[in-house]
Design a protein around this motif. Structure first.
Motif, PDB file in Angstrom:
ATOM      1  N   ILE A  25      -0.459   6.529  -2.321  1.00 38.81           N
ATOM      2  CA  ILE A  25      -0.139   6.254  -3.726  1.00 38.81           C
ATOM      3  C   ILE A  25      -1.001   7.179  -4.565  1.00 38.81           C
ATOM      4  CG2 ILE A  25      -0.113   4.530  -5.559  1.00 38.81           C
ATOM      5  CD1 ILE A  25       0.207   2.379  -3.451  1.00 38.81           C
ATOM      6  N   GLY A  26      -0.410   8.260  -5.012  1.00 38.71           N
ATOM      7  CA  GLY A  26      -1.185   9.249  -5.752  1.00 38.71           C
ATOM      8  C   GLY A  26      -2.271   9.843  -4.873  1.00 38.71           C
ATOM      9  N   ALA A  27      -3.502   9.793  -5.355  1.00 37.78           N
ATOM     10  CA  ALA A  27      -4.623  10.422  -4.655  1.00 37.78           C
ATOM     11  C   ALA A  27      -5.281   9.513  -3.631  1.00 37.78           C
ATOM     12  CB  ALA A  27      -5.665  10.883  -5.673  1.00 37.78           C
ATOM     13  N   ILE A  28      -4.825   8.265  -3.532  1.00 38.14           N
ATOM     14  CA  ILE A  28      -5.458   7.333  -2.598  1.00 38.14           C
ATOM     15  C   ILE A  28      -4.476   6.940  -1.497  1.00 38.14           C
ATOM     16  CG2 ILE A  28      -6.910   6.437  -4.447  1.00 38.14           C
ATOM     17  CD1 ILE A  28      -5.183   3.867  -4.303  1.00 38.14           C
ATOM     18  N   GLY A  29      -4.982   6.228  -0.506  1.00 33.63           N
ATOM     19  CA  GLY A  29      -4.141   5.738   0.575  1.00 33.63           C
ATOM     20  C   GLY A  29      -4.534   4.317   0.935  1.00 33.63           C
ATOM     21  N   ILE A  30      -3.549   3.529   1.341  1.00 30.32           N
ATOM     22  CA  ILE A  30      -3.800   2.143   1.731  1.00 30.32           C
ATOM     23  C   ILE A  30      -3.322   1.963   3.164  1.00 30.32           C
ATOM     24  CG2 ILE A  30      -3.341  -0.284   1.235  1.00 30.32           C
ATOM     25  CD1 ILE A  30      -2.749   0.551  -1.654  1.00 30.32           C
ATOM     26  N   GLY A  31      -4.275   1.795   4.066  1.00 33.71           N
ATOM     27  CA  GLY A  31      -3.942   1.580   5.466  1.00 33.71           C
ATOM     28  C   GLY A  31      -4.124   0.128   5.852  1.00 33.71           C
ATOM     29  N   GLU A  32      -3.875  -0.167   7.107  1.00 36.46           N
ATOM     30  CA  GLU A  32      -4.084  -1.526   7.601  1.00 36.46           C
ATOM     31  C   GLU A  32      -5.557  -1.794   7.880  1.00 36.46           C
ATOM     32  OE1 GLU A  32      -1.870  -3.922   7.753  1.00 36.46           O
ATOM     33  OE2 GLU A  32      -0.352  -2.558   6.952  1.00 36.46           O
ATOM     34  N   LYS A  33      -6.303  -0.729   8.146  1.00 36.02           N
ATOM     35  CA  LYS A  33      -7.713  -0.875   8.514  1.00 36.02           C
ATOM     36  C   LYS A  33      -8.682  -0.424   7.427  1.00 36.02           C
ATOM     37  CE  LYS A  33      -6.706  -2.121  12.772  1.00 36.02           C
ATOM     38  NZ  LYS A  33      -7.016  -3.481  13.279  1.00 36.02           N
ATOM     39  N   ALA A  34      -8.204   0.410   6.486  1.00 38.91           N
ATOM     40  CA  ALA A  34      -9.129   0.975   5.499  1.00 38.91           C
ATOM     41  C   ALA A  34      -8.399   1.405   4.237  1.00 38.91           C
ATOM     42  CB  ALA A  34      -9.873   2.172   6.102  1.00 38.91           C
ATOM     43  N   LEU A  35      -9.179   1.556   3.174  1.00 37.66           N
ATOM     44  CA  LEU A  35      -8.702   2.179   1.944  1.00 37.66           C
ATOM     45  C   LEU A  35      -9.222   3.613   1.923  1.00 37.66           C
ATOM     46  CD1 LEU A  35      -9.389  -0.617  -0.719  1.00 37.66           C
ATOM     47  CD2 LEU A  35      -7.287  -0.187   0.573  1.00 37.66           C
ATOM     48  N   TYR A  36      -8.353   4.552   1.556  1.00 36.35           N
ATOM     49  CA  TYR A  36      -8.711   5.970   1.543  1.00 36.35           C
ATOM     50  C   TYR A  36      -8.773   6.433   0.092  1.00 36.35           C
ATOM     51  CZ  TYR A  36      -7.660   5.356   6.412  1.00 36.35           C
ATOM     52  OH  TYR A  36      -7.667   4.883   7.705  1.00 36.35           O
ATOM     53  N   GLU A  82     -15.339  -2.358  -4.857  1.00 35.65           N
ATOM     54  CA  GLU A  82     -16.679  -2.883  -4.593  1.00 35.65           C
ATOM     55  C   GLU A  82     -16.780  -3.217  -3.107  1.00 35.65           C
ATOM     56  OE1 GLU A  82     -17.596  -6.160  -7.110  1.00 35.65           O
ATOM     57  OE2 GLU A  82     -17.441  -5.007  -8.966  1.00 35.65           O
ATOM     58  N   TYR A  83     -17.911  -2.866  -2.502  1.00 36.04           N
ATOM     59  CA  TYR A  83     -18.066  -3.040  -1.057  1.00 36.04           C
ATOM     60  C   TYR A  83     -19.548  -3.163  -0.706  1.00 36.04           C
ATOM     61  CZ  TYR A  83     -19.324   1.924  -1.178  1.00 36.04           C
ATOM     62  OH  TYR A  83     -19.942   3.125  -1.465  1.00 36.04           O
ATOM     63  N   ASP A  84     -19.821  -3.601   0.503  1.00 33.70           N
ATOM     64  CA  ASP A  84     -21.188  -3.671   1.043  1.00 33.70           C
ATOM     65  C   ASP A  84     -22.175  -4.364   0.104  1.00 33.70           C
ATOM     66  OD1 ASP A  84     -20.183  -2.365   3.195  1.00 33.70           O
ATOM     67  OD2 ASP A  84     -21.417  -0.568   3.024  1.00 33.70           O
ATOM     68  N   GLY A  85     -21.787  -5.516  -0.405  1.00 30.55           N
ATOM     69  CA  GLY A  85     -22.726  -6.306  -1.184  1.00 30.55           C
ATOM     70  C   GLY A  85     -23.091  -5.760  -2.541  1.00 30.55           C
ATOM     71  N   GLY A  86     -22.154  -5.105  -3.205  1.00 30.71           N
ATOM     72  CA  GLY A  86     -22.421  -4.666  -4.578  1.00 30.71           C
ATOM     73  C   GLY A  86     -22.288  -3.179  -4.829  1.00 30.71           C
ATOM     74  N   LYS A  87     -22.110  -2.374  -3.782  1.00 31.90           N
ATOM     75  CA  LYS A  87     -21.878  -0.946  -3.992  1.00 31.90           C
ATOM     76  C   LYS A  87     -20.502  -0.757  -4.625  1.00 31.90           C
ATOM     77  CE  LYS A  87     -24.725   0.613  -0.100  1.00 31.90           C
ATOM     78  NZ  LYS A  87     -24.718   1.343   1.196  1.00 31.90           N
ATOM     79  N   GLU A  88     -20.324   0.377  -5.282  1.00 31.44           N
ATOM     80  CA  GLU A  88     -19.092   0.588  -6.035  1.00 31.44           C
ATOM     81  C   GLU A  88     -18.634   2.042  -5.949  1.00 31.44           C
ATOM     82  OE1 GLU A  88     -18.517   1.065 -10.679  1.00 31.44           O
ATOM     83  OE2 GLU A  88     -18.807  -1.058 -10.176  1.00 31.44           O
ATOM     84  N   LYS A  89     -17.336   2.226  -5.785  1.00 32.07           N
ATOM     85  CA  LYS A  89     -16.724   3.552  -5.828  1.00 32.07           C
ATOM     86  C   LYS A  89     -15.586   3.506  -6.838  1.00 32.07           C
ATOM     87  CE  LYS A  89     -15.149   7.675  -4.721  1.00 32.07           C
ATOM     88  NZ  LYS A  89     -15.788   8.891  -5.265  1.00 32.07           N
ATOM     89  N   ALA A  90     -15.689   4.336  -7.874  1.00 29.90           N
ATOM     90  CA  ALA A  90     -14.656   4.405  -8.910  1.00 29.90           C
ATOM     91  C   ALA A  90     -13.865   5.697  -8.733  1.00 29.90           C
ATOM     92  CB  ALA A  90     -15.285   4.352 -10.293  1.00 29.90           C
ATOM     93  N   CYS A  91     -12.562   5.566  -8.554  1.00 28.76           N
ATOM     94  CA  CYS A  91     -11.689   6.722  -8.332  1.00 28.76           C
ATOM     95  C   CYS A  91     -10.845   6.971  -9.578  1.00 28.76           C
ATOM     96  CB  CYS A  91     -10.765   6.480  -7.143  1.00 28.76           C
ATOM     97  SG  CYS A  91     -11.639   6.092  -5.621  1.00 28.76           S
ATOM     98  N   LEU A  92     -10.978   8.140 -10.148  1.00 26.86           N
ATOM     99  CA  LEU A  92     -10.179   8.491 -11.320  1.00 26.86           C
ATOM    100  C   LEU A  92      -8.739   8.746 -10.888  1.00 26.86           C
ATOM    101  CD1 LEU A  92      -9.915   9.264 -14.316  1.00 26.86           C
ATOM    102  CD2 LEU A  92     -10.591  11.593 -13.681  1.00 26.86           C
ATOM    103  N   ILE A  93      -7.809   8.009 -11.480  1.00 25.44           N
ATOM    104  CA  ILE A  93      -6.383   8.165 -11.197  1.00 25.44           C
ATOM    105  C   ILE A  93      -5.710   8.587 -12.494  1.00 25.44           C
ATOM    106  CG2 ILE A  93      -4.305   7.085 -10.277  1.00 25.44           C
ATOM    107  CD1 ILE A  93      -6.574   7.084  -8.270  1.00 25.44           C
ATOM    108  N   ARG A  94      -5.042   9.724 -12.467  1.00 26.58           N
ATOM    109  CA  ARG A  94      -4.517  10.304 -13.708  1.00 26.58           C
ATOM    110  C   ARG A  94      -3.471   9.414 -14.371  1.00 26.58           C
ATOM    111  NH1 ARG A  94      -0.699  14.337 -15.023  1.00 26.58           N
ATOM    112  NH2 ARG A  94      -0.057  14.507 -12.849  1.00 26.58           N
ATOM    113  N   LYS A  95      -2.628   8.780 -13.578  1.00 25.76           N
ATOM    114  CA  LYS A  95      -1.562   7.950 -14.134  1.00 25.76           C
ATOM    115  C   LYS A  95      -1.891   6.480 -13.907  1.00 25.76           C
ATOM    116  CE  LYS A  95       1.950  11.501 -13.413  1.00 25.76           C
ATOM    117  NZ  LYS A  95       3.202  11.878 -12.721  1.00 25.76           N
TER     118      LYS A  95
END
Length: 330
Positions: A25-36, A82-95
């Motif tokens: 979906i755009g720049a990211i991916g959704i798998g059964e085992k992980a988010l990309y 949000e993952y690992d007890g409070g860590k965060e990754k923000a991904c810029l999505i154009r749309k």
């Protein structure tokens, strides 16, 4: 190559298979085992195993909408994990609609993962309590009949999600075209002519030993060419083509709906019916017709100066373009 963000990792074979089969979906991916997740430049560069994901939600920055409480339009949208007890990754999505699509898919696949921030959940609970306080303790028979009619209409619409989704998309495209300056085509032509002029000048300078200036002009030519390609009308992106597709989506909806459907076909969307139902439950309208007229009035009054809740905002960005494209006409 994928870089793990979490302390939890997947085995190489599992990771490779999961990424290959992941929904993109755009720049990211959704798998059964992980988010990309994407970096600023590279799509699906990082991954976080699903078991490490604690929360996924949308964040709108520099916003006049959503939970900023400053209006109904936004500029930059992020998918936040949000993952690992409070860590965060923000991904810029154009749309922004891509973020909504990703969240919808995550809800389907992983219903245990919250798809709202903690702050948003708190606000939503407060808004729901406020909405409940507005509801009438008892409705009249006429209002009950109107609610029943709206529920039947919703059931009819929900059977053909493809029709109302297509209608919303085409209405948004039509509205964008309506708002586009008609002289963009002429502007694109001027950009192309400028690019050609720069190319000829660069060739002339190169022949006369001015390589550095030639390279600069070549860069300008490429820049003008890219700008022209972005603004030029195309076979699928011009007023006539967009209008034709928009009218076709209305025609298909009209053919599907019954004559006594409570909304005109150009406004046939479940969010419109939900808005009308809420008006009746709050006592602002008694009949379906009153609720429909109130819906049009309230949408027309909404602009970038109004403060709205996230729930209302999510409805507005879908249905307001439908009314704007049709000029609020029946």
């Amino acid at each position: 190559m994928n870089f793990p963000l979490s302390e939890k990792k997947l085995e190489k074979d599992i990771l490779k298979k999961d990424k290959r089969e992941a929904l993109r979906i755009g720049a990211i991916g959704i798998g059964e085992k992980a988010l990309y997740l994407n970096s600023f430049y590279i799509d699906r560069m990082y991954y976080i195993p699903i078991e490490a994901v604690e929360r996924v939600y949308k964040r709108v920055a520099m916003s006049k909408g959503g939970f900023s409480g400053k209006g109904i339009f936004a500029s930059l949208s992020y998918l936040v994990v949000e993952y690992d007890g409070g860590k965060e990754k923000a991904c810029l999505i154009r749309k922004e609609w891509r973020v909504d699509e990703a969240l919808s898919e995550i809800r389907k696949r992983f219903p245990a993962i919250p798809t709202m921030s903690k702050r948003a959940e708190e606000k939503l609970r407060a808004e729901e309590a406020e909405e409940k306080a507005k509801l009438l303790p008892k409705l009249s028979e006429e209002a009950e009949g109107a609610l029943s009619e709206i529920e039947k209409a919703e059931a009819i619409l929900l059977r053909r999600e493809d029709l109302y989704q297509s209608l919303a998309v085409q209405a948004k495209r039509e509205r964008m075209v309506q708002s586009t300056n008609p002289y963009y085509g002429h502007f694109a032509l001027l950009l192309f002519l400028g690019a050609v002029l720069c190319l000829f000048s660069a060739f002339f300078l190169y022949k006369n030993g001015e390589q550095s200036l030639a390279i600069v002009l070549l860069g300008f030519a490429l820049m003008l060419l890219m700008m022209g390609l972005r603004v030029r009308p195309t076979g699928k992106n011009n007023r006539e083509a967009v209008k034709k597709e928009y009218e076709e989506s209305i025609r298909k909806m009209k053919d599907y709906l019954s004559v006594d459907f409570p909304l005109p076909p150009q406004y046939a969307h479940p969010f419109c019916l939900e808005w009308m139902r809420q008006s009746i439950l709050e006592g602002k309208a008694t009949t379906v017709q009153e609720a429909y007229l109130l819906l049009k009035k309230e949408l027309k009054e909404l602009d970038s100066t109004k403060q709205v809740s996230q729930k209302v905002y999510d409805r507005i960005i879908i249905i307001k373009p439908m009314f704007l494209a049709a000029g609020y006409e029946d």
